[in-house]
Each structure stands twice: as C-alpha cells, then as structure tokens.
Design a protein around this motif. Structure first.
Motif, short mmCIF file in Angstrom:
data_model
loop_
_atom_site.label_atom_id
_atom_site.label_comp_id
_atom_site.label_asym_id
_atom_site.label_seq_id
_atom_site.Cartn_x
_atom_site.Cartn_y
_atom_site.Cartn_z
N HIS A 58 0.87 -1.20 0.51
CA HIS A 58 -0.24 0.33 -0.27
C HIS A 58 0.91 1.14 0.05
CE1 HIS A 58 -2.62 2.96 1.67
NE2 HIS A 58 -3.46 2.09 0.94
N TYR A 60 1.12 3.45 1.83
CA TYR A 60 1.40 4.06 3.43
C TYR A 60 1.95 3.73 3.56
CZ TYR A 60 -3.27 6.73 3.14
OH TYR A 60 -4.11 7.68 2.78
N ASP A 75 -3.16 1.08 -3.88
CA ASP A 75 -4.68 1.92 -2.82
C ASP A 75 -4.97 0.81 -2.77
OD1 ASP A 75 -5.78 1.57 -4.98
OD2 ASP A 75 -7.25 3.00 -4.94
N SER A 76 -6.16 0.78 -1.78
CA SER A 76 -6.94 -0.89 -1.66
C SER A 76 -7.59 -1.27 -2.55
CB SER A 76 -8.04 -0.42 -0.48
OG SER A 76 -7.46 0.50 0.42
N MET A 99 -6.34 -5.82 4.45
CA MET A 99 -6.29 -5.74 2.86
C MET A 99 -5.21 -7.28 3.13
SD MET A 99 -3.92 -2.31 2.45
CE MET A 99 -5.15 -0.69 2.71
N TYR A 147 -17.00 0.31 3.74
CA TYR A 147 -15.84 0.33 3.73
C TYR A 147 -15.00 -1.06 3.54
CZ TYR A 147 -12.19 3.45 3.40
OH TYR A 147 -11.34 4.75 2.97
N ASN A 149 -12.23 -1.31 4.56
CA ASN A 149 -10.93 -0.84 5.68
C ASN A 149 -12.28 -1.85 6.63
OD1 ASN A 149 -10.39 0.97 4.63
ND2 ASN A 149 -9.11 1.80 5.84
N SER A 164 -12.49 3.58 -1.09
CA SER A 164 -12.62 5.75 -1.80
C SER A 164 -12.28 5.92 -2.43
CB SER A 164 -11.10 6.33 -0.38
OG SER A 164 -9.78 5.88 -0.93
N CYS A 211 -11.14 6.50 11.36
CA CYS A 211 -9.32 6.75 11.15
C CYS A 211 -8.54 7.70 12.34
CB CYS A 211 -8.78 6.93 10.09
SG CYS A 211 -7.20 6.95 9.37
N GLU A 239 -11.65 10.23 5.28
CA GLU A 239 -11.71 9.60 6.30
C GLU A 239 -11.67 10.97 6.76
OE1 GLU A 239 -8.90 6.54 6.22
OE2 GLU A 239 -9.54 5.56 4.96
N GLY A 253 -9.13 10.03 -2.22
CA GLY A 253 -8.60 8.26 -1.89
C GLY A 253 -7.16 8.28 -2.47
N THR A 254 -5.62 7.35 -2.19
CA THR A 254 -4.01 7.52 -2.35
C THR A 254 -4.60 7.66 -4.03
OG1 THR A 254 -4.13 5.27 -1.95
CG2 THR A 254 -4.11 6.93 -0.32
N MET A 300 0.95 0.77 9.64
CA MET A 300 1.52 0.56 8.03
C MET A 300 2.91 0.59 8.38
SD MET A 300 -0.64 0.44 5.55
CE MET A 300 -2.66 1.35 4.77
P1 13P Z 1 -7.30 4.33 0.42
O1 13P Z 1 -8.00 2.84 -0.30
O2 13P Z 1 -7.47 5.52 -0.18
O3 13P Z 1 -5.44 4.02 0.06
O4 13P Z 1 -7.43 3.94 1.87
C1 13P Z 1 -6.76 3.00 2.62
C2 13P Z 1 -6.39 3.49 4.03
O5 13P Z 1 -6.96 2.85 4.83
C3 13P Z 1 -6.39 5.07 4.13
O6 13P Z 1 -6.30 5.00 5.47
#
Ligand code: 13P
Ligand code: SF4
Length: 343
Positions: A58, A60, A75-76, A99, A147, A149, A164, A211, A239, A253-254, A300
């Motif tokens: 990811h 992060y 991203d996710s 994830m 979500y 997450n 996201s 978060c 978030e 999102g990312t 992360m």
């Molecule tokens: P993304 O799917 O935007 O990468 O977000 C994952 C996440 O954990 C953001 O805090």
C-alpha cells in the motif's frame, strides 16, 4: 538460516538506523543510507523468485518497501484487483490486516503473508460482525455498504464492499433511499454530502469508528496553510471530518490524490494525509512542492524489510493470514459485488 529472534533483533537494529535516514522524501537518501538497505533489498528480491512470491504494498508503507521490493503499489481497490490476478504461490501483503485478509478471500488458493503481523486499523477494529447484525435490526431492509477497511466478519454481513475510489459511484447505484454505511462514521457523513453534490438524495445511516490518522485534522490546519501559502491547493482523504473536507480543494483516496496532482498545473499542494503518500507524491512530481500536515499510520509502518525477509524465509504464525471458510465465502460475495458495480 537465521532464527526468528535473530531476524527480529536485526529488524529493530535496522529500523533504528532507518529512523536516522531521511524517509521524507525517500528519494533523498544518501549513498550511506542506500548501503544499509541494499543487502536486504537484494536478498528479498532474490528470495521472491526462489519462493515464487509476489509483493503487494500500500502507498502508506515505507519507501524502502514501495520502491525496493514491491511488485505492485497502490490503493485498497487497486491492490484487491492485483491480488485477484496473482499467479505466484505466495502473496506477501505489505499493508494492514484487513487488506491481507481481503487478498486471501479473493485468491484463497494462495498463501497470504503479512510482514507486519496483525497490523490493525482503527476503522476495521471498531466493529464486529455482531455489532453490524445488531445495527441492521434497527434499519430493516436497508442495503449495507461496508468500507473495505473492515473485518471479514463485517464484510460477510454486508451487501457491497466499497473503497475510497468507488464509494460515491456505488452508493449512487444502490436501490432505495436509505443505505447503511459502516464502519467509517466520518466517510459516511462525507458520502451524504458527495451524493447531494451529484443530485442524489439518500439517507445514510452509519455506525463504527474513525481513522486515527485522518480524524486528527482540524479546520485550523487548512486555514493556517492558506494563510502561509496563498493559492495553495489542499488535498485530503474522505476519512477526515466533513467540516475540514469542506475547506479543501480535493477530497479523495490515495490514487485519486496522485492523479489530481499529476494532472494539475498548480505547483504547491497542501497534504492532509499519511506520510507514505507524501513520499510517493514527492518522488513522482519533483517539480512540485508539497506542504504536509503531520499524519503517520503506525500500523502500515509495522511492515519493514526485516519482517518481509522473515515472512519469506520462516513466516511466524502471526504473519500467516487465514479466514474461516464460511465467512470467506460470504465476504467474497460482497467484494465481487464491488468489482461488478465499479466497472
Ligand atoms: P485508500 O484506499 O485510499 O488507499 O485508503 C486506504 C486507507 O487505509 C486510508 O487510510
Ligand atoms: Fe486504518 Fe487509518 Fe491506518 Fe488507513 S491510515 S490503515 S484507515 S488507521
């Protein structure tokens, strides 16, 4: 072969060395910093082939993971898609537990390992499947969006999973005028506003948590950036709290954030998000300036080169991802529905 204890000891030694390395931006490491990291990077890349493994990371995670050993970074949503296509025997997921759990559900014949072990997420950990069952009783008939997450148990009790990257698109397509959204209470509030902006009126009822990185941002962070850097474009993850998002130029999102910056003609950006994404943005856009308001996801960052090496050589129990079969089957339905609806 080193024992798990040796690797852990070595891991903390390198980690303390890496703390002295300028991780922001990764591209600014000195040759000495690279010399510290290189042997482990080379060994992981060699072992990956020998063990038939594929590393997903990811955005992060630490730069030495993203740029040194990962086969796919994203991203996710992107990582879930990538996980579904992995042909190798083993998936190493440098990310957080939900994830890696999602990857195992999507591609169950693979061995899925997470270097950082049970690296949690305050959102996923905010709610159990039973909590959701009880909440559903209060809103009979309302479809449930969860979500990504979230735990496998929560996904198993939900109709469609979202990230996201596709939450607005999928929510807009849901039948009826009421949706249950879990477990991100701030994203649920943002979703109401984002749907209204598109002319879609739906009641979003929600429960769960937030978060611990993005819920820290306050309106003053945005105001002081604007005072100091007139004309700055400020970007934030959904978030974060809606009152802060309302003051920003982009909420996404990312992957959306990476795209926004890449396509923008602006030169200075304020980032209210996680440091790993800041590292990527700086790496990918050397001609642009980024002003960052602190935010680091400790979960992360649990993924290091050392525990990645450990996962490849002698995975510890806590690094092996398993999901109970019945739960996995139900959760897969909700994840597949996301793939179908985001097309
Ligand atoms: P993304 O799917 O935007 O990468 O977000 C994952 C996440 O954990 C953001 O805090
Ligand atoms: Fe979870 Fe927040 Fe970390 Fe993302 S940044 S993994 S939502 S705790």
């Amino acid at each position: 072969m080193s024992s798990a204890v040796d690797i852990e000891r070595e891991s903390s030694r390198l980690f303390s060395q890496l703390k002295n390395v300028s991780l922001r931006p990764g591209a600014k490491w000195t040759p000495d910093d690279c010399r510290v990291v290189a042997p482990y990077t080379l060994e992981i890349n060699r072992l990956k082939k020998e063990k038939d493994a594929f590393i997903l990371a990811h955005s992060y995670t630490n730069p030495e993971i993203m740029y040194g050993v990962a086969d796919a970074v994203g991203d996710s949503y992107g990582l879930s898609l990538a996980a579904s296509k992995v042909k190798q025997k083993t998936i190493i997921f440098a990310g957080v537990w939900f994830m890696a759990e999602t990857a195992k559900i999507i591609n169950p014949s693979k061995t899925v390992l997470i270097p950082g072990g049970r690296a949690g997420c305050t959102l996923a950990d905010s709610m159990t499947g039973e909590d959701l069952l009880n909440f559903k009783k209060k809103h009979p008939g309302a479809p449930v969006l969860c979500y990504i997450n979230s735990t496998a148990d929560v996904k198993a009790q939900s109709d469609v999973c979202v990230t996201s990257a596709n939450v607005v698109k999928i929510a807009a397509k849901m039948p009826g005028d009421k949706i249950i959204f879990v477990p991100d209470m701030l994203m649920a509030q943002n979703l109401t506003g984002m749907l209204h902006a598109q002319g879609v009126k739906k009641e979003i009822v929600y429960t769960g948590g937030s978060c611990c990185v993005h819920d820290k941002y306050i309106t003053d962070n945005v105001k002081s950036m604007r005072d100091k850097y007139p004309g700055i474009k400020i970007l934030i993850h959904p978030e974060a709290s809606p009152d802060v998002c309302a003051l920003c130029d982009y909420v996404g999102g990312t992957e959306g954030t990476l795209k926004y910056v890449a396509e923008s003609k602006d030169k200075t950006f304020g980032l209210l998000t996680e440091i790993g994404l800041v590292n990527r943005l700086e790496h990918d856009n050397p001609d642009k300036t980024f002003i960052w308001e602190r935010g680091t996801c400790a979960y992360m960052k649990k993924n290091t080169l050392f525990n990645t090496l450990q996962a490849l050589t002698e995975p510890a129990e806590r690094q092996i991802v398993t999901v109970e079969k019945k739960t996995a089957r139900a959760a897969l339905k909700c994840i597949n529905k996301m793939f179908e609806m985001s097309r």
